[in-house]
Design a protein around this motif. Structure first.
Motif, PDB file in Angstrom:
ATOM      1  N   ILE A  43      34.449  36.932  38.231  1.00 58.56           N
ATOM      2  CA  ILE A  43      35.667  37.209  37.419  1.00 58.56           C
ATOM      3  C   ILE A  43      36.835  37.893  37.850  1.00 58.56           C
ATOM      4  N   ASP A  44      36.507  39.106  38.365  1.00 64.27           N
ATOM      5  CA  ASP A  44      37.890  39.677  38.932  1.00 64.27           C
ATOM      6  C   ASP A  44      37.113  40.835  39.999  1.00 64.27           C
ATOM      7  N   PHE A  45      38.151  41.170  40.868  1.00 61.22           N
ATOM      8  CA  PHE A  45      38.320  42.385  41.681  1.00 61.22           C
ATOM      9  C   PHE A  45      39.497  42.971  41.746  1.00 61.22           C
ATOM     10  N   ASN A  46      39.383  44.150  41.268  1.00 65.90           N
ATOM     11  CA  ASN A  46      40.644  44.973  41.243  1.00 65.90           C
ATOM     12  C   ASN A  46      40.441  45.996  42.409  1.00 65.90           C
ATOM     13  N   GLU A  47      41.594  45.833  43.407  1.00 65.22           N
ATOM     14  CA  GLU A  47      41.513  46.655  44.459  1.00 65.22           C
ATOM     15  C   GLU A  47      41.622  48.023  44.187  1.00 65.22           C
ATOM     16  N   LYS A  48      42.635  48.369  43.110  1.00 69.93           N
ATOM     17  CA  LYS A  48      43.021  49.713  42.986  1.00 69.93           C
ATOM     18  C   LYS A  48      41.956  50.527  42.137  1.00 69.93           C
ATOM     19  N   SER A  49      41.323  49.886  41.290  1.00 71.08           N
ATOM     20  CA  SER A  49      40.098  50.797  40.779  1.00 71.08           C
ATOM     21  C   SER A  49      39.010  50.539  41.360  1.00 71.08           C
ATOM     22  N   GLY A  50      38.829  49.420  41.963  1.00 72.50           N
ATOM     23  CA  GLY A  50      37.580  49.307  42.935  1.00 72.50           C
ATOM     24  C   GLY A  50      36.406  48.627  41.856  1.00 72.50           C
ATOM     25  N   VAL A  51      36.821  48.096  40.860  1.00 71.45           N
ATOM     26  CA  VAL A  51      35.937  47.377  40.081  1.00 71.45           C
ATOM     27  C   VAL A  51      35.785  45.971  40.284  1.00 71.45           C
ATOM     28  N   PHE A  52      34.597  45.539  40.306  1.00 69.24           N
ATOM     29  CA  PHE A  52      33.977  44.264  40.543  1.00 69.24           C
ATOM     30  C   PHE A  52      33.596  43.662  39.430  1.00 69.24           C
ATOM     31  N   GLU A 134      30.363  45.137  35.247  1.00 69.79           N
ATOM     32  CA  GLU A 134      31.547  45.548  36.091  1.00 69.79           C
ATOM     33  C   GLU A 134      30.790  46.873  37.011  1.00 69.79           C
ATOM     34  N   THR A 135      30.816  46.624  38.313  1.00 66.39           N
ATOM     35  CA  THR A 135      30.134  47.597  39.032  1.00 66.39           C
ATOM     36  C   THR A 135      31.318  48.352  39.976  1.00 66.39           C
ATOM     37  N   ILE A 136      31.081  49.422  40.621  1.00 62.64           N
ATOM     38  CA  ILE A 136      31.988  50.055  41.607  1.00 62.64           C
ATOM     39  C   ILE A 136      31.674  49.683  42.999  1.00 62.64           C
ATOM     40  N   CYS A 137      32.866  49.283  43.586  1.00 59.38           N
ATOM     41  CA  CYS A 137      32.890  48.832  45.222  1.00 59.38           C
ATOM     42  C   CYS A 137      33.468  49.763  46.059  1.00 59.38           C
ATOM     43  N   ASN A 138      33.227  49.721  47.294  1.00 59.37           N
ATOM     44  CA  ASN A 138      33.903  50.434  48.159  1.00 59.37           C
ATOM     45  C   ASN A 138      35.153  49.751  48.776  1.00 59.37           C
ATOM     46  N   VAL A 139      36.301  50.081  48.567  1.00 62.29           N
ATOM     47  CA  VAL A 139      37.363  49.516  48.809  1.00 62.29           C
ATOM     48  C   VAL A 139      37.944  49.721  50.168  1.00 62.29           C
ATOM     49  N   THR A 179      30.869  29.976  40.977  1.00 59.64           N
ATOM     50  CA  THR A 179      32.237  29.813  40.712  1.00 59.64           C
ATOM     51  C   THR A 179      33.153  30.956  41.173  1.00 59.64           C
ATOM     52  N   MET A 180      33.893  30.755  42.385  1.00 58.88           N
ATOM     53  CA  MET A 180      34.529  31.651  43.099  1.00 58.88           C
ATOM     54  C   MET A 180      36.011  32.175  42.357  1.00 58.88           C
ATOM     55  N   HIS A 181      36.342  33.210  42.588  1.00 56.98           N
ATOM     56  CA  HIS A 181      37.586  33.947  42.329  1.00 56.98           C
ATOM     57  C   HIS A 181      38.746  33.127  43.065  1.00 56.98           C
ATOM     58  N   SER A 182      40.069  33.151  42.439  1.00 56.41           N
ATOM     59  CA  SER A 182      41.025  32.408  43.046  1.00 56.41           C
ATOM     60  C   SER A 182      41.502  33.202  44.266  1.00 56.41           C
ATOM     61  N   GLU A 183      41.469  34.410  44.291  1.00 58.05           N
ATOM     62  CA  GLU A 183      41.875  35.361  45.340  1.00 58.05           C
ATOM     63  C   GLU A 183      40.680  35.807  46.174  1.00 58.05           C
ATOM     64  N   PHE A 184      39.442  36.152  45.715  1.00 62.69           N
ATOM     65  CA  PHE A 184      38.522  36.641  46.484  1.00 62.69           C
ATOM     66  C   PHE A 184      37.277  35.793  46.537  1.00 62.69           C
ATOM     67  N   LEU A 211      32.689  40.862  49.726  1.00 67.93           N
ATOM     68  CA  LEU A 211      33.775  40.209  49.046  1.00 67.93           C
ATOM     69  C   LEU A 211      34.917  39.998  50.128  1.00 67.93           C
ATOM     70  N   GLY A 212      35.500  38.878  50.446  1.00 69.24           N
ATOM     71  CA  GLY A 212      36.609  38.882  51.257  1.00 69.24           C
ATOM     72  C   GLY A 212      37.971  38.028  50.569  1.00 69.24           C
TER      73      GLY A 212
END
Length: 376
Positions: A43-52, A134-139, A179-184, A211-212
């Motif tokens: 659904i989303d990946f926020n690079e600033k907050s590191g939330v997947f 929503e989980t936390i990621c290593n950015v 179903t992949m995200h448009s950006e990741f 995630l790439g």
């Protein structure tokens, strides 16, 4: 007839059953819970907050030695569904989620009453839980816009490890139909088992998800324009030395890099270390500042007071340059350098020298940045 058999079977298997005790005849035996994890959608990946954020489905299977029957004695019924509130289910949480910890995610109590554990006659039990987590990621933005980030979904059993063990037959999360995200996009998924730390006394599973970023949009709208502006920045040295637009051109380029710095700062998290692209932009900002100062210096030389003569080392470099056939205007009058033409010649020489040197440095910098960031 089938309803009567099902009702009698339901009452029979739950007659002496308690959901507070693990379903084993011998208390020393461990219940192995087999888990399958499917990622339905990124659904989303926020690079600033590191939330997947993802839509996922967990399927849990185990053997219940208490709920088992012979189909021949119950109208050949080989399957029974029982409410999750009436039977033992493994207590599992997602250890690194930020909004909801339990693996069994329900919108409300009524919704939970509609969830059933499915039993086969041999004691095989299974349940499926789906929802948005929503989980936390290593950015890691060091290779932006070719950056990859490692996210994880960590499952923790709330039972002691001797009672319940989390296992899986898969090598990672199932992403074949995601179903992949448009950006990741998900590049790969692996798994870690065990207790994951020495002081942990419960069973754990950790799904690692890499995630790439899909780089095309950022390349076309951010990286390539910076490349073009970096090269265009040097064109100021091709303008006539007496042109009044040289200074305006160089200052405009300097402000352009400042705007790009702001755009990148809004897009990327404030992490340490900076991304390679951040460093590249900072270098371009420095070079643009140097170019602006050089243009100003050349302008001052070109309009230098004729009463002042150029230093001997500049005269020597300029005269050497002129001997190669690159003379600009008359340089000697009655055996002596004419001061006005002398300074113009110095300005022309410095203009070409600085352009060549900076062009070589920027070219090396562009190639180095591409190799550092673009190569896998």
């Amino acid at each position: 007839m089938n309803y009567q058999f099902a009702r009698k079977l339901y009452n029979a298997v739950l007659a002496n059953y308690t959901k507070h005790v693990k379903p084993r005849d011998l208390s020393a035996e461990t219940v192995k819970v087999y888990i399958e994890f499917h990622i339905n959608s990124v659904i989303d990946f926020n690079e600033k907050s590191g939330v997947f954020t993802f839509l996922g489905k967990f399927t849990l299977k185990w053997w219940d030695e208490i709920i088992a029957w012979k189909p021949s004695e119950h109208g050949n019924l080989d399957l029974l569904q029982v409410s999750i509130h009436d039977v033992w289910v493994p207590k599992i949480v997602i250890g690194n989620t930020i909004d909801y910890h339990s693996l069994y995610k329900f919108d409300n109590y009524f919704d939970s009453k509609m969830i059933y554990v499915t039993y086969l006659y041999n004691g095989s039990a299974s349940i499926t839980s789906s929802g948005v987590w929503e989980t936390i990621c290593n950015v890691d933005i060091s290779k932006f816009p070719f950056d990859e980030h490692e996210c994880s979904v960590q499952l923790d059993s709330m039972h002691p490890a001797i009672d319940v063990k989390l296992v899986t037959n898969r090598e990672g999360a199932q992403i074949n139909y995601t179903t992949m995200h448009s950006e990741f996009a998900i590049h790969v998924s692996t798994i870690q088992t065990g207790p994951l730390h020495a002081d942990v006394t419960w069973s754990q599973l950790r799904y690692l998800i890499k995630l790439g970023r899909r780089p095309l949009f950022m390349m076309m709208n951010l990286v390539v324009p910076v490349y073009i502006i970096s090269v265009a920045n040097l064109l100021v040295f091709l303008l006539p030395l007496d042109s009044s637009d040289r200074m305006a051109y160089s200052v405009t380029m300097l402000l352009t890099f400042t705007v790009f710095m702001t755009m990148v700062a809004d897009k990327l998290p404030a992490t340490d270390p900076l991304s390679n692209f951040n460093m590249f932009l900072i270098l371009q900002l420095v070079f643009s500042t140097i170019i602006t100062l050089c243009v100003l210096l050349i302008h001052l030389f070109y309009n230098k007071d004729a009463k002042k003569t150029a230093p001997k080392w500049l005269q020597y470099l300029t005269s050497c340059k002129c001997k190669t056939g690159n003379q600009v205007g008359p340089i000697e009058k009655d055996g002596h350098f004419e001061s006005t033409e002398q300074w113009k010649l110095v300005a022309a020489f410095l203009n070409k020298l600085i352009m060549v040197v900076l062009a070589a440095i920027i070219l090396v910098e562009l190639v180095f940045f591409y190799c550092l960031t673009g190569m896998k």
